[in-house]
Scaffold this active site. Structure first.
Site: not given
Ligand code: CMC
Length: 431
Positions: A307, A365
């Site tokens: 998140h 979720d």
């Molecule tokens: N699986 C594997 N690696 C992950 C994941 C994941 N679900 N989420 C983040 N990472 C890694 C990412 O690759 C990055 O690694 P590195 O630092 O080596 O490059 C690190 O963790 C930081 O991730 P980020 O993409 O920079 O984080 P963000 O804050 O931009 O993204 C997120 C947040 C929720 C979009 C992401 O964690 C994600 O895609 N999660 C899966 C989708 C999901 O469950 N979304 C629902 C969110 S809660 C409901 C809502 O509010 O809508």
């Protein structure tokens, strides 16, 4: 004098004092609105990681501590004691309702649940296998063509009526999306049922057989709707605010919020979690999928994990995980293999260095889809369910923004990295 924050240019030694704003709780914010005018500088923050786009008094989140509060009330207390319409009243009006206020609010919402008869025809125009989110975007956007009587966004009463209409009609539209996909007649709402019971009736009754919603299902839905009702300036809420900042009507704004919610990184995650669990299929495949999630050359991510704001745990996930046990045992589905698989996957990920280092925890979720599945809600309706609940947050933020005397059109700037000036080349001379 207000506190200031001084920025220094390390090359020239030039400084600029920026005003610090204090909220009631949480980090202060540096005001940079004069930066461009005074220094010709822009702030650069892709993904708005450190940018407060507005002031808001609706929802507070502390991601490090796993705190979520609606209008000051901890989510745990609301989840344990409240119901969705009471929370809707709280988010929109700022206060928990008295008994008479709640009765009045429930009455208003239940009397706006019908959609215009001609609108019911819209559904038949969509392809039989259209995703319900795509239908919902179109139909909600079209509400503005029916309610010209309440589209003066500067009139507080008009804003209130639009908010009531949206909250009331979303379940009717959502259930109609489902009925279209299974070629069943669209059901009319029943105003003697409560908000969640009425939705379940419109989903599962047919003209030849009534569906009597059970208490476990209604309670579970109330809880999920409370947890999904608002989450401050997330992608879809920010979309609603940005769309609304131009003066667009509320129905168009909420349709844009639904579009943003659909993405798998946001509300689409609950559907994606179930699709992922189905693909994993068995606990014996968990290691393979964990390896895929960690592989930078593989686009696969563990859906329902991570998140932007919560870096410790998602308080909604803690509540929902408990509810999962309860719902599955009450619905005699406690051997649900999907739940077993989800628990095992969670355990493996939480003990894996990659997820620990990056502070990746299950989010709301991760478990919501399992509950919806147990309630017989089809997978492609999961994000629609999220949209019903989040409509309350969207309209609360939209109303707050329009009522703010400082409100201006949202117009971000950019750091331009394209070609510098060059002369037009006629087509016969291009290489
Ligand atoms: N699986 C594997 N690696 C992950 C994941 C994941 N679900 N989420 C983040 N990472 C890694 C990412 O690759 C990055 O690694 P590195 O630092 O080596 O490059 C690190 O963790 C930081 O991730 P980020 O993409 O920079 O984080 P963000 O804050 O931009 O993204 C997120 C947040 C929720 C979009 C992401 O964690 C994600 O895609 N999660 C899966 C989708 C999901 O469950 N979304 C629902 C969110 S809660 C409901 C809502 O509010 O809508």
């Amino acid at each position: 004098m207000a506190d200031t924050f001084t920025l220094t240019n390390n090359n020239t030694g030039e400084t600029v004092d920026l005003q610090l704003h204090e909220g009631t709780t949480g980090p202060s914010a540096i005001e940079i609105s004069t930066l461009y005018k005074e220094k010709g500088l822009l702030a650069y923050d892709p993904g708005f990681v450190s940018t407060a786009s507005c002031q808001s008094a609706i929802t507070y989140i502390d991601g490090e501590a796993g705190i979520l509060r609606y209008r000051g009330y901890p989510i745990e207390q609301l989840a344990a004691n409240s119901n969705f319409l009471e929370v809707a009243h709280l988010l929109i009006n700022g206060e928990l309702p008295t008994t008479s206020e709640l009765i009045k609010f429930e009455e208003i919402i239940s009397h706006h649940t019908m959609i215009k008869e001609s609108m019911r025809n819209f559904f038949h125009g969509f392809h039989y296998n259209a995703h319900p989110m795509s239908i919902m975007i179109g139909v909600v956007g079209s509400l503005s063509s029916f309610y010209h009587d309440s589209l003066d966004i500067h009139d507080p009463r008009h804003r209130e009526i639009s908010a009531h209409r949206l909250i009331a009609k979303m379940p009717t539209i959502a259930a109609a999306c489902y009925k279209h996909s299974v070629s069943e007649p669209i059901m009319y709402p029943q105003n003697n049922l409560d908000y969640c019971g009425n939705f379940l009736h419109m989903m599962f009754s047919t003209p030849c057989e009534p569906y009597i919603p059970n208490k476990t299902a209604i309670d579970a839905m109330n809880l999920l709707f409370i947890l999904h009702a608002d989450h401050e300036q997330n992608a879809s809420t920010s979309t609603v605010r940005l769309a609304g900042s131009s003066g667009a009507n509320p129905f168009a704004c909420i349709a844009s919020g639904i579009a943003s919610l659909w993405g798998p990184a946001h509300g689409g995650a609950n559907e994606a979690v179930l699709t992922m669990l189905e693909e994993i299929g068995d606990v014996s495949n968990i290691d393979k999928y964990i390896a895929k999630a960690k592989d930078k050359n593989d686009p696969f991510r563990l859906m329902g994990f991570g998140h932007r704001v919560y870096r410790n745990f998602d308080p909604r996930a803690t509540i929902i995980r408990k509810m999962c046990h309860q719902v599955l045992s009450n619905l005699a589905d406690n051997n649900n293999p999907m739940f077993e698989l989800a628990m095992k996957l969670e355990e493996v990920a939480l003990n894996d260095e990659y997820f620990i280092e990056r502070k990746l925890y299950p989010n709301v979720d991760y478990y919501s889809g399992i509950i919806y599945r147990a309630l017989n809600i089809p997978t492609n309706m999961f994000t629609v369910m999220f949209a019903i609940a989040r409509t309350v947050g969207w309209v609360a933020h939209w109303s707050e923004m329009i009522a703010d005397p400082m409100q201006r059109i949202g117009r971000p700037r950019q750091l331009y990295v394209g070609a510098t000036e060059r002369d037009y080349v006629s087509i016969d001379k291009r290489k």
